[in-house]
Design a protein around this motif. Structure first.
Motif, PDB file in Angstrom:
ATOM      1  N   VAL A 134       0.835  -1.206   0.000  1.00 44.68           N
ATOM      2  CA  VAL A 134       0.000   0.000   0.000  1.00 44.68           C
ATOM      3  C   VAL A 134       0.864   1.248   0.000  1.00 44.68           C
ATOM      4  O   VAL A 134       0.581   2.227  -0.704  1.00 44.68           O
ATOM      5  N   THR A 135       1.945   1.231   0.779  1.00 42.00           N
ATOM      6  CA  THR A 135       2.848   2.384   0.820  1.00 42.00           C
ATOM      7  C   THR A 135       3.498   2.616  -0.534  1.00 42.00           C
ATOM      8  O   THR A 135       3.616   3.755  -0.997  1.00 42.00           O
ATOM      9  N   ALA A 136       3.931   1.548  -1.181  1.00 39.98           N
ATOM     10  CA  ALA A 136       4.549   1.670  -2.497  1.00 39.98           C
ATOM     11  C   ALA A 136       3.551   2.200  -3.520  1.00 39.98           C
ATOM     12  O   ALA A 136       3.888   3.030  -4.373  1.00 39.98           O
ATOM     13  N   SER A 137       2.298   1.740  -3.419  1.00 41.52           N
ATOM     14  CA  SER A 137       1.265   2.213  -4.340  1.00 41.52           C
ATOM     15  C   SER A 137       0.980   3.692  -4.135  1.00 41.52           C
ATOM     16  O   SER A 137       0.802   4.444  -5.092  1.00 41.52           O
ATOM     17  N   ALA A 138       0.948   4.125  -2.866  1.00 39.18           N
ATOM     18  CA  ALA A 138       0.674   5.532  -2.572  1.00 39.18           C
ATOM     19  C   ALA A 138       1.808   6.431  -3.026  1.00 39.18           C
ATOM     20  O   ALA A 138       1.598   7.609  -3.319  1.00 39.18           O
ATOM     21  N   ALA A 139       3.021   5.893  -3.087  1.00 40.32           N
ATOM     22  CA  ALA A 139       4.185   6.697  -3.455  1.00 40.32           C
ATOM     23  C   ALA A 139       4.317   6.888  -4.956  1.00 40.32           C
ATOM     24  O   ALA A 139       5.094   7.725  -5.414  1.00 40.32           O
ATOM     25  N   GLN A 140       3.549   6.124  -5.735  1.00 37.75           N
ATOM     26  CA  GLN A 140       3.640   6.256  -7.181  1.00 37.75           C
ATOM     27  C   GLN A 140       3.001   7.558  -7.629  1.00 37.75           C
ATOM     28  O   GLN A 140       1.926   7.926  -7.178  1.00 37.75           O
ATOM     29  N   ARG A 141       3.662   8.234  -8.541  1.00 35.64           N
ATOM     30  CA  ARG A 141       3.141   9.493  -9.064  1.00 35.64           C
ATOM     31  C   ARG A 141       2.027   9.210 -10.059  1.00 35.64           C
ATOM     32  O   ARG A 141       2.229   8.449 -10.998  1.00 35.64           O
ATOM     33  N   PRO A 142       0.851   9.820  -9.889  1.00 37.45           N
ATOM     34  CA  PRO A 142      -0.251   9.577 -10.817  1.00 37.45           C
ATOM     35  C   PRO A 142       0.130  10.004 -12.226  1.00 37.45           C
ATOM     36  O   PRO A 142       0.743  11.037 -12.417  1.00 37.45           O
ATOM     37  N   SER A 143      -0.256   9.181 -13.211  1.00 35.51           N
ATOM     38  CA  SER A 143       0.086   9.489 -14.587  1.00 35.51           C
ATOM     39  C   SER A 143      -0.824  10.543 -15.202  1.00 35.51           C
ATOM     40  O   SER A 143      -0.542  11.059 -16.279  1.00 35.51           O
ATOM     41  N   HIS A 144      -1.947  10.863 -14.519  1.00 30.20           N
ATOM     42  CA  HIS A 144      -2.894  11.804 -15.090  1.00 30.20           C
ATOM     43  C   HIS A 144      -2.743  13.191 -14.491  1.00 30.20           C
ATOM     44  O   HIS A 144      -3.654  14.006 -14.572  1.00 30.20           O
ATOM     45  N   ALA A 145      -1.606  13.487 -13.854  1.00 30.58           N
ATOM     46  CA  ALA A 145      -1.400  14.806 -13.264  1.00 30.58           C
ATOM     47  C   ALA A 145      -1.502  15.875 -14.344  1.00 30.58           C
ATOM     48  O   ALA A 145      -0.921  15.764 -15.413  1.00 30.58           O
ATOM     49  N   THR A 146      -2.251  16.935 -14.046  1.00 29.22           N
ATOM     50  CA  THR A 146      -2.462  17.996 -15.019  1.00 29.22           C
ATOM     51  C   THR A 146      -1.876  19.321 -14.568  1.00 29.22           C
ATOM     52  O   THR A 146      -1.962  20.304 -15.277  1.00 29.22           O
ATOM     53  N   ARG A 147      -1.289  19.357 -13.385  1.00 32.42           N
ATOM     54  CA  ARG A 147      -0.761  20.603 -12.873  1.00 32.42           C
ATOM     55  C   ARG A 147       0.653  20.397 -12.382  1.00 32.42           C
ATOM     56  O   ARG A 147       0.941  19.417 -11.707  1.00 32.42           O
ATOM     57  N   LYS A 148       1.541  21.283 -12.697  1.00 35.66           N
ATOM     58  CA  LYS A 148       2.925  21.143 -12.295  1.00 35.66           C
ATOM     59  C   LYS A 148       3.059  21.360 -10.792  1.00 35.66           C
ATOM     60  O   LYS A 148       2.319  22.157 -10.204  1.00 35.66           O
ATOM     61  N   PRO A 149       4.045  20.710 -10.144  1.00 40.18           N
ATOM     62  CA  PRO A 149       4.181  20.854  -8.704  1.00 40.18           C
ATOM     63  C   PRO A 149       4.565  22.246  -8.276  1.00 40.18           C
ATOM     64  O   PRO A 149       4.372  22.618  -7.138  1.00 40.18           O
ATOM     65  N   THR A 150       5.136  23.037  -9.169  1.00 34.29           N
ATOM     66  CA  THR A 150       5.535  24.393  -8.811  1.00 34.29           C
ATOM     67  C   THR A 150       4.518  25.416  -9.302  1.00 34.29           C
ATOM     68  O   THR A 150       4.818  26.594  -9.406  1.00 34.29           O
TER      69      THR A 150
ATOM     70  N   ALA B  90      -1.181  14.837   0.869  1.00 31.96           N
ATOM     71  CA  ALA B  90      -0.521  15.233  -0.371  1.00 31.96           C
ATOM     72  C   ALA B  90       0.181  14.046  -1.016  1.00 31.96           C
ATOM     73  O   ALA B  90       0.803  13.226  -0.338  1.00 31.96           O
ATOM     74  N   SER B  91       0.089  13.966  -2.340  1.00 30.95           N
ATOM     75  CA  SER B  91       0.860  12.989  -3.097  1.00 30.95           C
ATOM     76  C   SER B  91       2.318  13.451  -3.125  1.00 30.95           C
ATOM     77  O   SER B  91       2.634  14.567  -2.679  1.00 30.95           O
ATOM     78  N   PRO B  92       3.244  12.632  -3.624  1.00 32.76           N
ATOM     79  CA  PRO B  92       4.636  13.104  -3.742  1.00 32.76           C
ATOM     80  C   PRO B  92       4.742  14.416  -4.515  1.00 32.76           C
ATOM     81  O   PRO B  92       5.532  15.295  -4.147  1.00 32.76           O
ATOM     82  N   THR B  93       3.932  14.581  -5.560  1.00 29.97           N
ATOM     83  CA  THR B  93       3.945  15.834  -6.319  1.00 29.97           C
ATOM     84  C   THR B  93       3.414  16.984  -5.467  1.00 29.97           C
ATOM     85  O   THR B  93       3.966  18.085  -5.474  1.00 29.97           O
ATOM     86  N   GLY B  94       2.328  16.716  -4.741  1.00 33.33           N
ATOM     87  CA  GLY B  94       1.782  17.738  -3.860  1.00 33.33           C
ATOM     88  C   GLY B  94       2.733  18.090  -2.733  1.00 33.33           C
ATOM     89  O   GLY B  94       2.844  19.253  -2.331  1.00 33.33           O
ATOM     90  N   GLN B  95       3.432  17.093  -2.205  1.00 35.24           N
ATOM     91  CA  GLN B  95       4.398  17.353  -1.152  1.00 35.24           C
ATOM     92  C   GLN B  95       5.545  18.196  -1.681  1.00 35.24           C
ATOM     93  O   GLN B  95       6.084  19.059  -0.968  1.00 35.24           O
ATOM     94  N   HIS B  96       5.933  17.950  -2.935  1.00 40.33           N
ATOM     95  CA  HIS B  96       6.974  18.764  -3.556  1.00 40.33           C
ATOM     96  C   HIS B  96       6.540  20.223  -3.622  1.00 40.33           C
ATOM     97  O   HIS B  96       7.335  21.141  -3.398  1.00 40.33           O
ATOM     98  N   TRP B  97       5.265  20.425  -3.921  1.00 40.63           N
ATOM     99  CA  TRP B  97       4.720  21.789  -3.935  1.00 40.63           C
ATOM    100  C   TRP B  97       4.811  22.413  -2.542  1.00 40.63           C
ATOM    101  O   TRP B  97       5.246  23.558  -2.392  1.00 40.63           O
TER     102      TRP B  97
END
Length: 256
Positions: free
Chosen positions: A24-40, A207-214
């Protein structure tokens, strides 16, 4: 040799629960392929930032603080909210005003809970999930469930160890080796919990990894202006409020 059967049960439960948590942790850490907004992206609203940092209740806290600072709502240190301006600027503010009720006054706790569960917050969450910035509700629930399962397994291992040691007819000299064998699955479960905590702390579970990066890219809020206070509440929560009366009001509303 009944203790061997109990040991096998302990190992089986520990293995299954730990493997599930890892998957479950590994699955949650995967970056979604449908992201439409940059982390910055500079387009995230304060409410969106608050959700990524602290979830629905952080969004509700931010709405309450924002309305209080703009004199649209009065938050008393006694834990009561009073409407000053009944015209909400957005869906969330209108939800807060409706939650307070026609009398224009209510305890903060139910208002905060109603705002956190509002359709406006769910829509915001769906938007962030679709952008790949927030963790889907199902994934977060699965992770929480997996952690609880590992904790329960740790308790089960201790109980099985005690039962194995206290089996009638068990020789006292065998208690030490039996306990040592059960210590192995216990170490496995506790170690798995420790690693999961280290992997997620101090990261937001929302937050996802991308959201956490933001979130990590945000500058530290300054002090003084209302805008800076709202930014600090969005990122750090009620603890960022320096006004003791306002903080007391919000903490009163947080005890739900």
């Amino acid at each position: 040799m009944l203790w061997v059967v109990l040991l096998l049960i302990a190992w089986g439960a520990a293995g299954v629960s730990c493997i599930r948590l890892c998957l479950v942790t590994a699955s949650a850490a995967q970056r979604p392929s449908h992201a439409t907004r940059k982390p910055t992206s500079p387009e995230l609203s304060p409410y969106e930032t608050a959700f990524l940092a602290g979830g629905p209740h952080r969004v509700a806290d931010l709405a309450l603080v924002s309305m209080h600072l703009r004199r649209r709502l009065l938050l008393a240190h006694t834990g009561w909210a009073t409407v000053v301006d009944p015209e909400g600027r957005d869906d969330l503010e209108r939800t807060v005003i409706r939650a307070i009720g026609p009398d224009g006054q209510s305890r903060i706790a139910p208002v905060r809970a109603a705002a956190a569960a509002a359709d406006a917050v769910r829509t915001l969450a769906d938007r962030l999930v679709a952008a790949g910035l927030a963790v889907p509700h199902g994934t977060r629930s699965d992770l929480e469930s997996a952690v609880r399962a590992v904790r329960g397994t740790a308790v089960l291992v201790v109980a099985l160890a005690a039962a194995a040691i206290l089996i009638p007819g068990q020789e006292t000299t065998h208690a030490g080796p039996v306990a040592a064998w059960f210590a192995l699955p216990l170490v496995l479960t506790l170690g798995c919990l420790a690693i999961a905590r280290l992997e997620n702390h101090p990261y937001s579970p929302w937050a996802s990894p991308t959201g956490q990066h933001w979130l990590d890219s945000l500058p530290a809020p300054a002090h003084g202006a209302d805008r800076d206070l709202l930014a600090a509440v969005a990122v750090r929560g009620v603890g960022a409020v320096e006004d003791p009366e306002l903080r007391a009001a919000l903490l009163s509303g947080a005890r739900t």
